[in-house]
Scaffold this motif. Structure first.
Motif, PDB file in Angstrom:
ATOM      1  N   MET A 149      57.089  41.598  52.534  1.00 38.88           N
ATOM      2  CA  MET A 149      56.992  42.361  51.644  1.00 38.88           C
ATOM      3  C   MET A 149      55.677  41.241  50.702  1.00 38.88           C
ATOM      4  O   MET A 149      54.048  40.915  50.749  1.00 38.88           O
ATOM      5  N   ALA A 150      56.031  39.909  51.152  1.00 39.36           N
ATOM      6  CA  ALA A 150      55.386  39.087  50.211  1.00 39.36           C
ATOM      7  C   ALA A 150      54.146  38.227  51.103  1.00 39.36           C
ATOM      8  O   ALA A 150      52.826  38.141  50.887  1.00 39.36           O
ATOM      9  N   PHE A 151      53.832  38.602  52.496  1.00 42.04           N
ATOM     10  CA  PHE A 151      52.844  38.186  54.108  1.00 42.04           C
ATOM     11  C   PHE A 151      52.166  39.500  53.300  1.00 42.04           C
ATOM     12  O   PHE A 151      50.764  39.466  53.221  1.00 42.04           O
ATOM     13  N   SER A 152      52.519  40.699  53.388  1.00 39.04           N
ATOM     14  CA  SER A 152      51.446  42.026  53.313  1.00 39.04           C
ATOM     15  C   SER A 152      50.985  42.004  51.252  1.00 39.04           C
ATOM     16  O   SER A 152      49.974  42.182  51.720  1.00 39.04           O
ATOM     17  N   ALA A 153      51.642  41.143  50.683  1.00 41.50           N
ATOM     18  CA  ALA A 153      50.969  40.934  48.996  1.00 41.50           C
ATOM     19  C   ALA A 153      49.726  40.115  49.028  1.00 41.50           C
ATOM     20  O   ALA A 153      49.127  40.468  48.340  1.00 41.50           O
ATOM     21  N   CYS A 154      49.704  39.453  49.747  1.00 39.60           N
ATOM     22  CA  CYS A 154      49.201  38.481  50.545  1.00 39.60           C
ATOM     23  C   CYS A 154      47.182  39.087  50.659  1.00 39.60           C
ATOM     24  O   CYS A 154      46.416  38.568  50.325  1.00 39.60           O
ATOM     25  N   PHE A 155      47.572  39.975  51.996  1.00 39.17           N
ATOM     26  CA  PHE A 155      45.803  40.538  51.996  1.00 39.17           C
ATOM     27  C   PHE A 155      46.260  41.788  51.091  1.00 39.17           C
ATOM     28  O   PHE A 155      44.513  41.846  51.082  1.00 39.17           O
ATOM     29  N   GLY A 156      46.687  42.172  50.891  1.00 35.59           N
ATOM     30  CA  GLY A 156      46.534  43.368  49.620  1.00 35.59           C
ATOM     31  C   GLY A 156      46.436  43.639  48.568  1.00 35.59           C
ATOM     32  O   GLY A 156      45.478  44.566  47.867  1.00 35.59           O
ATOM     33  N   GLY A 157      46.626  42.307  47.946  1.00 38.83           N
ATOM     34  CA  GLY A 157      46.948  42.236  45.993  1.00 38.83           C
ATOM     35  C   GLY A 157      44.923  42.194  46.004  1.00 38.83           C
ATOM     36  O   GLY A 157      44.300  42.327  45.368  1.00 38.83           O
ATOM     37  N   ILE A 158      44.256  40.739  47.073  1.00 43.72           N
ATOM     38  CA  ILE A 158      42.893  40.614  46.402  1.00 43.72           C
ATOM     39  C   ILE A 158      41.959  41.359  47.234  1.00 43.72           C
ATOM     40  O   ILE A 158      40.943  40.989  46.755  1.00 43.72           O
ATOM     41  N   ILE A 159      41.819  42.434  47.796  1.00 46.71           N
ATOM     42  CA  ILE A 159      41.430  43.235  47.680  1.00 46.71           C
ATOM     43  C   ILE A 159      40.674  44.145  46.786  1.00 46.71           C
ATOM     44  O   ILE A 159      39.536  44.316  45.884  1.00 46.71           O
ATOM     45  N   PHE A 160      42.064  44.096  45.217  1.00 47.69           N
ATOM     46  CA  PHE A 160      41.094  44.781  44.327  1.00 47.69           C
ATOM     47  C   PHE A 160      40.568  43.797  43.431  1.00 47.69           C
ATOM     48  O   PHE A 160      39.807  43.739  43.043  1.00 47.69           O
ATOM     49  N   ASN A 161      41.169  42.417  43.421  1.00 45.42           N
ATOM     50  CA  ASN A 161      40.165  41.770  43.535  1.00 45.42           C
ATOM     51  C   ASN A 161      38.225  41.162  43.165  1.00 45.42           C
ATOM     52  O   ASN A 161      37.923  41.280  42.443  1.00 45.42           O
ATOM     53  N   ILE A 162      38.684  41.367  45.031  1.00 46.92           N
ATOM     54  CA  ILE A 162      37.284  40.922  45.492  1.00 46.92           C
ATOM     55  C   ILE A 162      36.209  42.373  44.876  1.00 46.92           C
ATOM     56  O   ILE A 162      34.593  42.325  44.043  1.00 46.92           O
ATOM     57  N   LEU A 163      36.402  43.447  45.111  1.00 50.23           N
ATOM     58  CA  LEU A 163      36.555  44.832  44.701  1.00 50.23           C
ATOM     59  C   LEU A 163      35.652  45.496  43.354  1.00 50.23           C
ATOM     60  O   LEU A 163      34.809  45.595  42.897  1.00 50.23           O
ATOM     61  N   VAL A 164      36.939  45.131  42.342  1.00 46.67           N
ATOM     62  CA  VAL A 164      36.461  45.309  41.216  1.00 46.67           C
ATOM     63  C   VAL A 164      35.932  44.458  40.391  1.00 46.67           C
ATOM     64  O   VAL A 164      35.704  44.274  39.814  1.00 46.67           O
ATOM     65  N   GLY A 165      36.648  43.050  40.783  1.00 49.50           N
ATOM     66  CA  GLY A 165      35.771  41.805  40.176  1.00 49.50           C
ATOM     67  C   GLY A 165      34.813  41.648  40.291  1.00 49.50           C
ATOM     68  O   GLY A 165      34.019  42.100  39.114  1.00 49.50           O
ATOM     69  N   VAL A 166      34.033  41.822  41.352  1.00 49.64           N
ATOM     70  CA  VAL A 166      32.027  41.700  41.412  1.00 49.64           C
ATOM     71  C   VAL A 166      32.049  42.582  40.940  1.00 49.64           C
ATOM     72  O   VAL A 166      30.733  43.065  40.416  1.00 49.64           O
ATOM     73  N   GLY A 167      32.196  44.140  41.751  1.00 49.55           N
ATOM     74  CA  GLY A 167      31.501  45.503  41.142  1.00 49.55           C
ATOM     75  C   GLY A 167      31.808  45.664  39.384  1.00 49.55           C
ATOM     76  O   GLY A 167      30.385  46.096  39.453  1.00 49.55           O
ATOM     77  N   LEU A 168      32.872  45.742  39.609  1.00 50.10           N
ATOM     78  CA  LEU A 168      32.949  46.206  37.500  1.00 50.10           C
ATOM     79  C   LEU A 168      31.878  44.415  36.551  1.00 50.10           C
ATOM     80  O   LEU A 168      30.908  45.038  36.153  1.00 50.10           O
ATOM     81  N   GLY A 169      32.077  43.698  37.345  1.00 53.34           N
ATOM     82  CA  GLY A 169      31.981  42.378  36.216  1.00 53.34           C
ATOM     83  C   GLY A 169      30.259  42.140  36.748  1.00 53.34           C
ATOM     84  O   GLY A 169      29.388  42.354  35.788  1.00 53.34           O
ATOM     85  N   CYS A 170      29.603  42.533  37.911  1.00 57.36           N
ATOM     86  CA  CYS A 170      28.247  43.195  38.059  1.00 57.36           C
ATOM     87  C   CYS A 170      27.141  44.092  36.968  1.00 57.36           C
ATOM     88  O   CYS A 170      26.746  44.826  36.306  1.00 57.36           O
ATOM     89  N   LEU A 171      28.618  45.843  37.435  1.00 56.60           N
ATOM     90  CA  LEU A 171      28.608  46.883  36.666  1.00 56.60           C
ATOM     91  C   LEU A 171      27.916  46.605  34.774  1.00 56.60           C
ATOM     92  O   LEU A 171      26.715  47.357  34.170  1.00 56.60           O
ATOM     93  N   LEU A 172      29.154  46.245  34.114  1.00 57.59           N
ATOM     94  CA  LEU A 172      29.208  45.888  32.974  1.00 57.59           C
ATOM     95  C   LEU A 172      27.866  45.246  32.499  1.00 57.59           C
ATOM     96  O   LEU A 172      28.050  44.992  30.889  1.00 57.59           O
ATOM     97  N   GLN A 173      27.014  44.136  33.879  1.00 55.25           N
ATOM     98  CA  GLN A 173      25.963  43.899  33.488  1.00 55.25           C
ATOM     99  C   GLN A 173      24.693  44.884  33.097  1.00 55.25           C
ATOM    100  O   GLN A 173      23.460  43.935  32.632  1.00 55.25           O
ATOM    101  N   MET A 174      25.322  45.755  33.637  1.00 57.51           N
ATOM    102  CA  MET A 174      23.429  46.412  33.876  1.00 57.51           C
ATOM    103  C   MET A 174      23.854  47.368  32.598  1.00 57.51           C
ATOM    104  O   MET A 174      24.545  47.623  31.955  1.00 57.51           O
TER     105      MET A 174
END
Length: 594
Positions: free
Chosen positions: A496-521
């Motif tokens: 469970m912990a190992f799956s969380a390592c790879f599954g949780g950070i997908i949200f961070n990079i996709l939403v972090g970069v996508g939303l961060g840049c989108l809000l500057q437009m």
């Protein structure tokens, strides 16, 4: 830190857009430029995109000129935040006391991480969980079976990644701190997929869940590759920013579909998932690993027969962040850390309501919740745009915060009169949404201060935003997940912990970069220009991609049997990466063309 929570992804994105505010004004059709490299290019003329001398130059001047330079230079002004850290360190403190100022800033930085962690764990995520319950996402078996994985990869991911995403969005809101966002997102990715994943394998060797692992690693590698291409071309368009968010939606759909197919193959039909599946922890495991509110306030000591309590007693008990029985049982280091957290928890208890569906009374505290009707809106208006809206005077006469106080007081009195101490009102679920908004405002305010103080430390020590992001910001945002994952592994849930390592950070990079840049437009500016003019950015992106490729190849090669050798290799890889990154930052490793 893995408590469950719920809110639609679209609502979360809209909320973040409101919290961040507008970006810097740009001429129509001119791409917004985000500097992802060194604040001052080595050997350059220290000009900062037409703003005059870069604030990074202040340390090259005589100490007697520091204050005048930062006050006269527009690049030294911090956008957002309540404290001007740059002016404070160069004007308030004399030059000989610079080490004292740095020490105080470092302590405040650590405390900001504590604020982020406590707010997300004990207030933000529990309210997300209450919203999930009120939206009835798990009331019948058929819906529960399909919504359980959706719950984990959207709502749970948003709750866990809130500090990371808010920090990234705040950093992207200013071109001068965009490097912090890239450094933090990539740096946290390298840290979690090497140190945390390797630590889990060292603590308890196990057999990884093959399909979830391959799925998550493939999606994460695609996200890293897309980010690498965007950095290579030096810009991100509206379609590409929306593509990041669309890719996450596709990832969510893939998780739900794969889970459904897997259960059909097993013949489970629409049965709920077993507690051992690695997608997300159960409620019992959650309380053991994360230590939510219910454990902190000693519910096991509640009397068997309920007794009527006065409103004053309910208020004082609800505002006490300490459980004295638990305090006596804990070791000294837990008590010391609790002492530092008490002021934060007390302020949060005063301003953020928490609805707990696991309690019989749903955590209804009538006098405190009535107080929240006043304090939560007041908090939101005073933290939005660093209080600019709250201090605005209507027609130059009456401040907005005064109007909010009057309306909030009136509603608080009405709520107190029409409710009782023993039973929560029918509209108690509204407090979950109010608590979610208030805790999000706290996280946004702390993230803004965090980004500003990191930029100040970068100016003091002549460090790039990227290296600060991949070290301090990445470590601070990942420390909670590190402890919870390792604790989960020690308790017998390494998959469970190992799956969380790879599954949780997908949200961070996709939403972090996508939303961060989108809000500057804006409507007239649909392109954000990225400027990765530092070799360190490419080393960071390459290191993350290489670590994912290593795990993608080595884990199946070991038949998904992960032991201590795999963990040692990952940790050594991170140490080697960190050495290369620091040597690059200090120009020991460099390219002649850079």
């Amino acid at each position: 830190m893995r408590p469950a929570g719920a809110l639609s992804l679209a609502g979360a994105l809209s909320l973040a857009g409101v919290l961040v505010g507008d970006s810097r004004a740009q001429p129509a059709g001119t791409p917004l430029s985000l500097d992802l490299g060194r604040t001052v290019p080595p050997g350059g003329d220290a000009l900062s995109h037409g703003r005059g001398p870069d604030c990074w130059e202040v340390r090259k001047r005589n100490s007697s000129e520091w204050c005048r330079f930062v006050r006269s230079n527009p690049d030294c002004r911090l956008d957002g935040g309540f404290l001007d850290y740059i002016e404070g360190v160069f004007c308030v403190f004399p030059p000989r006391l610079l080490p004292l100022a740095v020490t105080l800033y470092a302590l405040w930085l650590l405390y900001l991480f504590i604020i982020l962690g406590v707010t997300a764990e004990k207030f933000f995520c529990p309210n997300l969980s209450a919203i999930s319950t009120n939206l009835k996402l798990s009331h019948n078996v058929a819906v529960f079976s399909l919504m359980f994985p959706l719950h984990g990869v959207t709502f749970l991911a948003f709750g866990n990644g809130a500090p990371d995403v808010f920090s990234a969005v705040v950093a992207f809101s200013d071109p001068r701190t965009a490097g912090l966002a890239i450094g933090a997102i990539f740096g946290a990715g390298v840290f979690v997929t090497t140190v945390v994943a390797g630590g889990i394998a060292l603590v308890k060797p196990f057999t990884a869940a093959s399909r979830p692992f391959l799925r998550d690693v493939i999606f994460y590698m695609v996200a890293v590759f897309l980010t690498f291409m965007i950095l290579y071309f030096g810009r991100i368009t509206l379609g590409e920013a929306l593509g990041y968010l669309g890719l996450y939606v596709f990832y969510v759909f893939t998780v739900v579909l794969c889970t459904w197919i897997h259960r059909r193959q097993r013949g489970d039909g629409l049965a709920p998932p077993a507690t051992w599946e690695p997608e997300m922890p159960t409620d019992a495991e959650e309380q053991e690993s994360s230590g939510t509110n219910s454990g902190d306030y000693g519910e096991e000591y509640q009397p068997l027969l309920p007794s009527r309590e006065t409103s004053l007693r309910i208020l004082t008990t609800a505002l006490s962040p300490l459980d004295y029985r638990k305090w006596r049982r804990k070791p000294w280091y837990w008590r010391l850390f609790k002492v530092f957290k008490v002021p934060v928890e007390l302020v949060l208890l005063l301003t953020v309501p928490v609805v707990d569906p696991d309690k019989d009374d749903l955590n209804w505290k009538r006098p405190l919740n009535c107080l929240h009707v006043l304090t939560s809106p007041l908090l939101c208006i005073l933290t939005l745009k660093s209080g600019a809206y709250g201090l605005y005077q209507i027609q130059g006469i009456f401040p907005v915060w005064g109007l909010v106080t009057l309306v909030g007081s009136f509603l608080a009195i009405i709520t107190f009169i029409t409710t009782s101490n023993e039973e929560p009102p029918k509209y108690h679920c509204v407090f979950a949404f109010l608590g979610f908004l208030a805790s999000a405002m706290w996280i946004n305010a702390a993230a803004t201060e965090l980004v500003n103080i990191l930029r100040t430390l970068g100016i003091i020590f002549q460090l790039s935003n990227t290296v600060l992001g991949l070290t301090l910001l990445a470590w601070g945002n990942s420390i909670g997940d590190t402890f919870s994952d390792l604790t989960m592994a020690r308790q017998g849930y390494p998959r469970m912990a190992f799956s969380a390592c790879f599954g949780g950070i997908i949200f961070n990079i996709l939403v972090g970069v996508g939303l961060g840049c989108l809000l500057q437009m804006t409507s007239s500016q649909l392109v954000v220009k990225l400027e990765p003019d530092s070799l360190l950015v490419w080393i960071l992106a390459g290191a993350l991609g290489l670590s994912l490729v290593f795990s993608f190849v080595s884990v199946p090669a070991q038949c998904f049997q992960l032991g201590k050798a795999y963990g040692v290799c990952l940790i050594l890889y991170y140490l080697a990466f960190l050495c290369v990154a620091l040597l690059t930052e200090f120009r020991v490793i460099h390219l002649s063309a850079v």
